[in-house]
Design an enzyme around this catalytic site. Structure first.
Site, PDB file in Angstrom:
ATOM      1  N   ILE B  39      -0.672   1.483   8.651  1.00 47.94           N
ATOM      2  CA  ILE B  39      -2.031   1.658   8.124  1.00 47.94           C
ATOM      3  C   ILE B  39      -2.920   0.468   8.452  1.00 47.94           C
ATOM      4  O   ILE B  39      -3.967   0.615   9.069  1.00 47.94           O
ATOM      5  CB  ILE B  39      -2.012   1.877   6.588  1.00 47.94           C
ATOM      6  CG1 ILE B  39      -1.242   3.155   6.225  1.00 47.94           C
ATOM      7  CG2 ILE B  39      -3.440   1.958   6.062  1.00 47.94           C
ATOM      8  CD1 ILE B  39      -1.087   3.381   4.733  1.00 47.94           C
ATOM      9  N   GLY B  42      -3.042  -7.636   7.373  1.00 55.43           N
ATOM     10  CA  GLY B  42      -3.899  -8.720   6.882  1.00 55.43           C
ATOM     11  C   GLY B  42      -3.120 -10.006   6.897  1.00 55.43           C
ATOM     12  O   GLY B  42      -2.042 -10.080   7.488  1.00 55.43           O
ATOM     13  N   TYR B  44      -1.528 -11.330   4.540  1.00 55.58           N
ATOM     14  CA  TYR B  44      -0.317 -11.236   3.723  1.00 55.58           C
ATOM     15  C   TYR B  44       0.821 -10.546   4.459  1.00 55.58           C
ATOM     16  O   TYR B  44       1.978 -10.746   4.157  1.00 55.58           O
ATOM     17  CB  TYR B  44      -0.643 -10.432   2.468  1.00 55.58           C
ATOM     18  CG  TYR B  44      -1.261  -9.101   2.838  1.00 55.58           C
ATOM     19  CD1 TYR B  44      -0.449  -8.042   3.225  1.00 55.58           C
ATOM     20  CD2 TYR B  44      -2.645  -8.948   2.890  1.00 55.58           C
ATOM     21  CE1 TYR B  44      -1.006  -6.857   3.655  1.00 55.58           C
ATOM     22  CE2 TYR B  44      -3.199  -7.766   3.311  1.00 55.58           C
ATOM     23  CZ  TYR B  44      -2.386  -6.721   3.692  1.00 55.58           C
ATOM     24  OH  TYR B  44      -2.931  -5.555   4.142  1.00 55.58           O
ATOM     25  N   GLY B  45       0.501  -9.632   5.391  1.00 58.39           N
ATOM     26  CA  GLY B  45       1.530  -8.808   6.006  1.00 58.39           C
ATOM     27  C   GLY B  45       0.943  -7.480   6.453  1.00 58.39           C
ATOM     28  O   GLY B  45      -0.219  -7.428   6.882  1.00 58.39           O
ATOM     29  N   ARG B  46       1.721  -6.418   6.325  1.00 56.51           N
ATOM     30  CA  ARG B  46       1.268  -5.134   6.854  1.00 56.51           C
ATOM     31  C   ARG B  46       1.518  -3.997   5.870  1.00 56.51           C
ATOM     32  O   ARG B  46       2.390  -4.077   5.024  1.00 56.51           O
ATOM     33  CB  ARG B  46       1.987  -4.835   8.168  1.00 56.51           C
ATOM     34  CG  ARG B  46       1.654  -5.843   9.258  1.00 56.51           C
ATOM     35  CD  ARG B  46       2.640  -5.793  10.398  1.00 56.51           C
ATOM     36  NE  ARG B  46       2.522  -4.591  11.206  1.00 56.51           N
ATOM     37  CZ  ARG B  46       1.649  -4.447  12.207  1.00 56.51           C
ATOM     38  NH1 ARG B  46       0.833  -5.423  12.507  1.00 56.51           N
ATOM     39  NH2 ARG B  46       1.606  -3.329  12.905  1.00 56.51           N
ATOM     40  N   VAL B  47       0.713  -2.943   6.029  1.00 54.07           N
ATOM     41  CA  VAL B  47       0.859  -1.791   5.135  1.00 54.07           C
ATOM     42  C   VAL B  47       1.228  -0.548   5.956  1.00 54.07           C
ATOM     43  O   VAL B  47       0.651  -0.300   7.014  1.00 54.07           O
ATOM     44  CB  VAL B  47      -0.451  -1.519   4.353  1.00 54.07           C
ATOM     45  CG1 VAL B  47      -0.270  -0.319   3.428  1.00 54.07           C
ATOM     46  CG2 VAL B  47      -0.853  -2.743   3.544  1.00 54.07           C
ATOM     47  N   LYS B  63       3.596  -1.918   1.221  1.00 56.11           N
ATOM     48  CA  LYS B  63       3.045  -3.189   1.680  1.00 56.11           C
ATOM     49  C   LYS B  63       4.206  -4.135   1.936  1.00 56.11           C
ATOM     50  O   LYS B  63       4.987  -4.437   1.035  1.00 56.11           O
ATOM     51  CB  LYS B  63       2.137  -3.737   0.577  1.00 56.11           C
ATOM     52  CG  LYS B  63       1.458  -5.051   0.876  1.00 56.11           C
ATOM     53  CD  LYS B  63       0.419  -5.304  -0.206  1.00 56.11           C
ATOM     54  CE  LYS B  63      -0.331  -6.604   0.005  1.00 56.11           C
ATOM     55  NZ  LYS B  63      -1.454  -6.723  -0.954  1.00 56.11           N
ATOM     56  N   ASP B 165     -11.198 -10.495  -5.889  1.00 58.05           N
ATOM     57  CA  ASP B 165     -11.383 -10.104  -4.493  1.00 58.05           C
ATOM     58  C   ASP B 165     -11.868  -8.658  -4.374  1.00 58.05           C
ATOM     59  O   ASP B 165     -11.392  -7.908  -3.536  1.00 58.05           O
ATOM     60  CB  ASP B 165     -10.083 -10.301  -3.703  1.00 58.05           C
ATOM     61  CG  ASP B 165     -10.340 -10.340  -2.193  1.00 58.05           C
ATOM     62  OD1 ASP B 165     -11.508 -10.536  -1.793  1.00 58.05           O
ATOM     63  OD2 ASP B 165      -9.387 -10.150  -1.428  1.00 58.05           O
TER      64      ASP B 165
END
Lengths: 438, 430
Positions: B39, B42, B44-47, B63, B165
């Site tokens: 999807i 970012g 932080y990582g991936r979704v 996530k 955020d």
């Protein structure tokens, strides 16, 4: 909601019953020489977390969270199958993050190695590799089911008798309650009114709460009940507050008599109520009654706190602790203070941060059994050959470390790790004990 | 007695049996979910989108936090503060308008958070209207989205959580038109913090949605920063572009937070320059002197609202005006905002934000890409050797580089890098 205790993971998943707590130790019981050692280990580990936490500059609430993590971890695991020292460090590391005051993993490793390898504890195996601790963190968070928000009695204490954010616990833990940007509502009772206690009394209650983490109370009871039990004990123990209940101070003799009757098992609430009729400013009894909580439960918790102190009497560590147990040992148990010579250790009295409110805080435990330390160190060298550790009169960290090591070894033997070992393969201490008892 | 050898081994690694026990009992991501595609990504990582292998076959968003790497080797280096936060808070909360966490899986040094799936997000709705439909979002949809957003925010604020955020990419919408606030990676519990909020994170909230008190360097701030962001989001829904689209001044080498002059300028141009009369605390702001040196402007907000169809009523203007109060204490709370008269005017908000919309007006389903997904997921449950992990790690880097180049692959949700030409900036420190 994160501030609604009744909807929290703490209440829904981690407020567990005594049977579960007991079950959690069943494997350890198989391998420990004396079941009582497990209770001492419980104190020992909590103290260690406190010690490491202080060294790392963690606040009391973070330390409390770390201890709760530790206890929750050992609801699912056994001492003899794990390395509690690595778990302790991981608990401090995660708690610091969970309480939004993170510390660097390197510091945790460094300080943990320093403390654990000290002569007093004698554990030289703590891994110097950061990754090992980080790995433990991973397993810890998984075993905690990712439930990282913990409720503590401190908040209840402050909302009951603090001035919310302005409270001055001057010496010990000032600023502990945070900057008070946001005050949550009390999550039980009427939420009305404050208990007017002297600062020294609030501080004593605070210290009693600190001490409750040395037992499994934080697993068994909701934090607000623990806070009220601590307040209840404070009212009884704190000299000036106590006098306030009784009007003009009575003679020394009758004082200690009422103390003993009040604190005696299974009679906690009744005699207290009758003796608390007189009051000066605020009716503390009415206030406590108005909290609308189960008072017999409070009495039970108070009993358990006292039992913990009784046990702790027989545990000796360094003399600088700021717990409330000195108040208990000195003024509370007449039997203790009568039989043991009241020999104040000056260093200890001087280092107490609790100030003058603790009349004659003396180290009764060390005074009572001065020579056990030597006996113990002698026995440790022969440890390998002894079928059982010689149970010392006073428990020390070094002894408990040895206990732990032996449990682990026994467990290993049982798992068939060593073929041709000197012990029988089936190694069940409970059986052994039963046989010994006839 | 134990042989010295085995005793030594046990001393070296007393946790061996514990780990073996836990590892064998662990439920693996691949055992429970079929990964359907990628999807977004970012910092932080991936979704990923995934289907549960349970009988209900539900769709989820998983996530995956970026594993820590030292060189090419994936190792344990400690769970990030942001992951701890997101996990800790999500385990405590439950509300219809907040994305629900289903479970957390820890596997092969990575953390997987399994969330309920939401087909759309605010950013996607905005893009759909600006790029494809070339028409405004209807007042009814805008009002419904806003109402539900505030409803979720009220829950978080009551739970003493500041989101910190909020922005279109982080606010999701399900297929059924239900708003779900997502990404609590920057969120914080504000009750009795042991440290003041600013001590933890020097910079919070994506620059375009950042409240004036933050831009002026306030050391203490509160829930009102989220309300400001809601105002920005509402304005963006109404005009299809960010209302205060400033340039972010970068942190200097010492990581000092610079004065965000351009962002403040963009705000002043619409709302006018604040003064001590509107905002008593203004003169105490650390950046007050810097602000004084800027040109002064008069408010244009009324004019701004009257030219946007969905806010062009007295109540519409008043609503936005109250969300944009300079003084955080005068800004509406989430509760007050929900009670605002604007929501009483027709059209009224609906439980399904897409209620009555023709199909073509509903934004298309989230774009799921296939290419780089498989390499990102854990290898099948057979023992993954370190050799294979190393390969996966380098593939990961390649895949991420690719995703960043292609840019448009992400639908922008879950706090990702933005789509369609915008660069969504989010600074995370500490």
């Amino acid at each position: 909601m994160a501030t609604d205790f009744w909807a929290s993971s703490h209440y829904k998943r981690w407020n567990i019953d005594r049977a579960t707590v007991k079950l959690a130790r069943s494997q350890d019981l198989q391998y420990v020489d004396d079941p009582e050692y497990l209770d001492f280990l419980s104190i020992f580990f909590a103290n260690l977390i406190g010690k490491l936490g202080k060294k790392l500059g963690l606040r009391q609430r973070v330390i409390a969270t770390a201890i709760v993590f530790f206890r929750r971890f050992y609801v699912k695991n056994s001492y003899c199958e794990t390395d509690p020292f690595v778990v302790i460090a991981a608990c401090c590391y995660v708690a610091a993050k969970a309480e939004e005051s993170p510390i660097h993993i390197k510091n945790v490793v460094t300080e943990a190695r320093l403390i654990f390898s000290s002569e007093e504890i004698g554990v030289k195996t703590f891994p110097s590799d950061n990754h090992k601790l980080a790995e433990m963190e991973f397993y810890l968070v998984a075993d905690l089911d990712c439930d990282l928000v913990v409720f503590h009695p401190y908040r209840t204490l402050m909302s009951l008798c603090g001035k919310e954010g302005q409270i001055t616990i001057r010496e010990a833990e000032a600023g502990e309650m945070g900057t008070g940007i946001d005050d949550g509502p009390r999550y039980w009772g009427t939420g009305e009114g404050k208990l007017e206690l002297q600062e020294g009394a609030v501080q004593l209650a605070w210290f009693i709460i600190n001490d409750t983490y040395r037992s499994d109370l934080c697993l068994l009871y909701p934090p607000h009940l623990i806070a009220i039990a601590a307040l209840y004990l404070t009212v009884v123990l704190h000299a000036t507050t106590h006098n306030q209940l009784h009007g003009p101070p009575s003679s020394q003799g009758s004082q200690s008599q009422t103390h003993s009757s009040k604190i005696a098992p299974r009679r906690s609430s009744r005699p207290t109520n009758s003796s608390l009729k007189r009051h000066t400013q605020q009716d503390i009894v009415t206030f406590l009654a108005g909290l609308n909580v189960n008072m017999s439960l409070i009495a039970t918790i108070a009993q358990e706190i006292i039992s913990m102190y009784t046990l702790w009497e027989r545990y000796k560590e360094d003399p600088s602790d700021t717990s409330a147990r000195n108040t208990f040992s000195a003024s509370q148990f007449p039997s203790t203070s009568n039989t043991l010579p009241s020999a104040p250790v000056s260093g200890r009295a001087g280092m107490m941060r609790s100030g003058s409110v603790f009349s004659g805080g003396t180290a009764t435990s060390s005074a009572g059994t001065p020579s056990t330390g030597e006996d113990l160190s002698g026995s440790q060298h022969r440890l390998g050959q002894l079928p059982q550790l010689v149970k010392p009169a006073v428990m020390t960290p070094l002894f408990l470390t040895q206990v732990l090591l032996r449990m682990r070894e026994a467990k290993m033997v049982d798992m068939g790790m060593v073929v041709g070992g000197m012990r029988p393969m089936a190694y069940d201490k409970r059986l052994e004990r039963a046989q010994a008892a006839g | 007695m134990l042989s010295a050898e085995s005793s030594n081994m046990f001393m070296q690694d007393p946790m061996r049996f514990y780990r073996a026990k836990r590892d064998s009992a662990r439920r693996r991501v691949g055992d429970k979910y079929t990964i359907l595609g990628f999807i977004s990504s970012g910092t932080y990582g991936r979704v990923y989108q995934a289907r549960s292998k349970e009988e209900d076959g539900q769709i989820h968003a998983i996530k995956k936090f970026k594993p820590d790497k030292e060189g090419d080797v994936v190792t344990y280096t400690g769970i990030s503060q942001s992951a701890i936060r997101e996990i800790a808070l999500n385990r405590e909360i439950s509300h219809e308008n907040v994305v629900a966490l289903k479970e957390v899986l820890l596997e092969d040094k990575s953390i997987y958070m399994v969330f309920e799936y939401a087909e759309h997000d605010f950013l996607q709705v905005i893009h759909h209207h600006s790029q494809t439909l070339r028409s405004n979002i209807s007042t009814s949809v805008l009002k419904s989205l806003t109402y539900q957003l505030l409803n979720g925010l009220l829950y978080l604020h009551n739970a003493h959580i500041i989101h910190r955020d909020l922005k279109p990419a982080n606010i999701l919408i399900t297929h059924q038109g239900v708003v779900k606030i997502g990404d609590l990676g920057l969120a914080r519990l504000t009750q009795e913090p042991l440290q003041p909020l600013f001590a933890g994170d020097k910079v919070v909230v994506t620059i375009w949605y950042r409240a004036p008190e933050l831009l002026l360097g306030a050391k203490h701030y509160n829930k009102a920063v989220d309300i400001w962001a809601v105002g920005c989001v509402v304005a963006e829904l109404a005009s299809l572009r960010p209302i205060f689209k400033g340039e972010e001044a970068k942190l200097d080498s010492k990581k000092n937070v610079p004065f965000q002059k351009d962002q403040l300028l963009k705000i002043f141009e619409v709302l006018g320059t604040p003064n001590e009369h509107d905002w008593e605390g203004l003169k105490n702001m650390p950046e007050y002197q810097n602000m004084k040196r800027m040109d002064t402007y008069n408010t244009q907000l009324h004019k701004w609202c009257m030219s946007r169809q969905s806010l062009a009523t007295a109540q519409g203007f008043d609503f936005l005006n109250q969300l944009f109060k300079y003084d955080p204490d005068q800004r509406l709370s989430a509760k007050e905002a929900l009670q605002h008269q604007w929501f009483q005017e027709t059209p009224k908000p609906t439980a399904n934000a897409f209620h009555g919309l023709p199909q073509h007006q509903i934004p298309p389903n989230r774009r799921i890409t296939q290419d780089d997904a498989p390499s990102m997921m854990p290898l099948p449950a057979v023992a993954a050797t370190s050799q294979l992990q190393t390969t996966a790690a380098s593939q990961l880097q390649a895949a991420q580089a690719q995703a960043q180049l292609s840019g448009k692959g992400s639908a922008g949700s879950f706090g990702s890098v933005g789509g369609a030409g915008h660069t969504r900036k989010k600074a995370r420190l500490g």
